[in-house]
Scaffold this motif. Sequence first.
Motif, mmCIF file in Angstrom:
data_model
loop_
_atom_site.group_PDB
_atom_site.id
_atom_site.type_symbol
_atom_site.label_atom_id
_atom_site.label_comp_id
_atom_site.label_asym_id
_atom_site.label_seq_id
_atom_site.Cartn_x
_atom_site.Cartn_y
_atom_site.Cartn_z
ATOM 1 N N VAL B 394 -2.380 11.249 -3.199
ATOM 2 C CA VAL B 394 -1.015 11.012 -3.669
ATOM 3 C C VAL B 394 -0.703 12.078 -4.713
ATOM 4 N N GLU B 397 3.031 13.586 -9.361
ATOM 5 C CA GLU B 397 4.389 13.224 -9.776
ATOM 6 C C GLU B 397 4.724 11.787 -9.392
ATOM 7 N N LYS B 398 4.277 11.409 -8.203
ATOM 8 C CA LYS B 398 4.575 10.049 -7.769
ATOM 9 C C LYS B 398 3.918 9.042 -8.701
ATOM 10 N N GLN B 401 5.709 8.973 -11.974
ATOM 11 C CA GLN B 401 6.975 8.263 -11.855
ATOM 12 C C GLN B 401 6.731 6.758 -11.895
#
Lengths: 166, 780
Positions: B394, B397-398, B401
């Motif tokens: 993954v 950034e995800k 966030q």
Amino acid sequence: MEAMTHGGVTAGEDDLIASEYLTFTLGNEEYAIDILKVQEIRGYEPPTLIANAPPFIKGVINLRGIIVPIVDLRIKFNLGKIEYTPFTVVVILNVAGRVIGVVVDSVSDVISLTASQIRPAPDFSGTFDTKYILGLASMDSRMMIVTDIERLMTSADMELIDNASA
Amino acid sequence: MAIDMSQFYQVFFDESAEHLAAMEALLLDLDVENPDTEQLNAIFRAAHSIKGSAGTFGFTDLADTTHILENLLDRIRKQELELRADMVDAFLESGDVLREMLEAHQGRGAVDQAAVEAICARLRQLSADEAVVAVAAPVEPAGQARPAVNLASKRIFDIQFVPTEASAKGDGVVHLLEDLRAFGQLDILSQPDDAPHGVGFWQLRLTTAGVESDFADQIDFVADNGAWRVAEDKSAATADEFGFFAEAPGAPDEEQAYGFFEPLVERPLGEIAAAVEAADDDDGYGFFEPLSAVTPAQITEPTALPEDGDGYGFFAPLSAAGGDSIVPPTLDEGEGYGFFVPLPAPVPETVAESSEPAPLAQLPTAVASLAREPARAVRSAASAAAASDSSIRVSIEKVDQLINLVGELVITQAMLLQTSSQMQENAPERLLNGLAQLERNTRDLQESVMSIRMMPISFVFSRFPRVVRDLSNKLGKQVELKTSGETTELDKSLIERIADPLTHLIRNSLDHGIELPEKRIAAGKNPVGTITLKAYHQGGNIVIEVGDDGAGLPRQKILAKARERGLQVSDQMTDSEVFNLIFEAGFSTAEQITDVSGRGVGMDVVRRNIQAMGGRVEIESMFGVGTRMTVRLPLTLAILDGMSVAVGDQTYILPLSYVVESLQPEADDIKTLSNQARVMQVRGEYLPVVVLHEVFNLKSGWSDLTQGIMVVLDADGAKAALFVDALLGQHQVVIKSLEANYRRVNGISGATIMGDGHVALILDVSAIAGMAKSNMQKAG
């Protein structure tokens, strides 16, 4: 449009392309800024003070998890009465990849201006340096100061950014 | 109809980098004298995977180099060649070259073509050496036997495969067909409708003098995750084979031995072991395949399958008799299928090879030796499968966030709670219960989300065996690296940033700490020095220790050097003060500047980097016995344990790790120096006083210092007493950047959002302690 005929300038093709501007008032003056730089408009809430910051930097607020500095342009330019009421407005700007809140007296409306409607401003000296002024526009006998808000906010004058350009 | 492969490049780069890292770790772990087959296989698989995907993505330079590397590895793992230390060196070096190539493909740096060619030549050379050895060695008859059979006869292979979408749409299949044609005569029996770019079932017949392993790899690259089979058509070649095997003199090759046992899988342990080992030994890929991928036709391919009844009966008398009879390769499709079902997955290469009968006299021994390792083979296979299944890739950034959103949720939850508490009795009980539940859930959620970013420190530690190995060779020292606590977790961003400082500390220990073997012997120490690398949790911190049993820091030398450099030192300084001098910029006691260390840049950078992470370094050392550097870091950069303090109407957060104690001062405790700076006596120590509301130009609620609270702070040894109006509480706060939209503010390290939605600023304790110091200097 009225301004075009009034100006008596032959409109080129560029001039016909109108951009939208948000206008707001500071004291008796009316300012216009590019609406694309505006993220949102919200009410004033007391910010958290920043130690030893200049008086026009009111502090920082929590804007949905982002820490946003609040600048009171009325203090910066010595305009209007400095008071904070439930009607005091903060314009949240998105300039140079940053989010900055600006306190103004009130937001007037959104207008369309073509390039030909914006006339160069005469040189003058004052707190508001002419280099941040794109020009002056008039509409319905109102004069609006069209401001390069990005340049203003990123300038060293505003003390918002480390190593800002002059 | 080329598809854009570049969108997958990043995945390729990531994976290849991981494979390289894994390969390096395995190589370093390898016992040259007695290499573990399992490890050799794992190394081979890593190289093989890199080659495979490099080929698919069109990075031919990578694929070519890996190919050469893989060839050599393949020969070693098949025991055609003996592993030597210089090979490990060559492998490590080629790993470096490959990494360089990867970087170059990512646009960082350039490839040194000369180095690439040098390493390729070296690998080829090593491979050639071995060939000579293998042929000459009488203990390796299999090595001889196989080439012989190949020359003697043309063999026919039935090849079946389903290409991956990527290779079908690219030129993978076209290239494969060309390659196969190079081996011999190729007939296409069936192909997908939209060949050669369709994803579908291919059936080929190849008549060649080569052996299957020559082209099996190519098929494997193109085929969809193991969806390929190669079988030798015995009907055409049997006669030759028989002729050959009647004469075959040597011991059976391992693979040949397996062939006999595979059909008997359901029976004794030894056979299962053999089958498992066979599968694993030959090619790891086949091992994890779902069984469903195996069609009956493919399973029955081993032509050496004995008939059902015969098979069982066959084995028992044989091992007893130990005769040298030869198994006739018969084919029974139906029976073969039944046999193969219980196998985890048949591996085609082995199976095909098994058609070569072997003298059975050796079989019991082969089984016995293989039976020793079955459990381990199965276990490692299982754990490998689990590891690949249980993680996903993954983007950071995800995750960030997600962390931000959860942070918002926590704040909203706190606001709701506050509102409900203000309602007091007016709030319905069910609402309060619901809110309490929400509080628990959000806290759990926040913890879980935060743990996503946490990674074991082994990601950093794993690079050090190589550093130590290379450096100790270069310096002519013998060093053993011991690590512990590799599973200790810390934030990913810290993992990335701690690597450089730690490398530096280790290089330093190696260069300055550990002595040369002669010196060590003279000092009565073990000639092999030890560097220990330890990580553990302590309080809210992670502690990383780099220790060595070397010479220790020379106090007198450091003092002398400091005087030479004009630093203010005295003989009364404590050891820790003296040792801290080595963190001064430009400070080095090394007599000689080496390319390892001695220029005096480094330790100051180490300290600065660690401080920037909110951590600190301590040195303990005893001359002649050793040195230990202790790095303390916060667990994460995103969350901080803070104490909230009030000054006037403002709230500030003090990082708890810097707070020593807090107390209400007596009027007598506070004294002034030159009527300017104030000091306070705390437990016999005079501490400079920093009055926060004066520093920040705020209005304090108090007119007198005795009314408020003094918080004693310790920032890297610099102590100060900070005056605040009141202590409010203790919180875990999420750190937000102030600089993202504003600028750096002196005395403030960041901001956070409090439970009521307001922003509170986090105090920069080091800067505040610094203010105290400058006050004192002005006064003094």
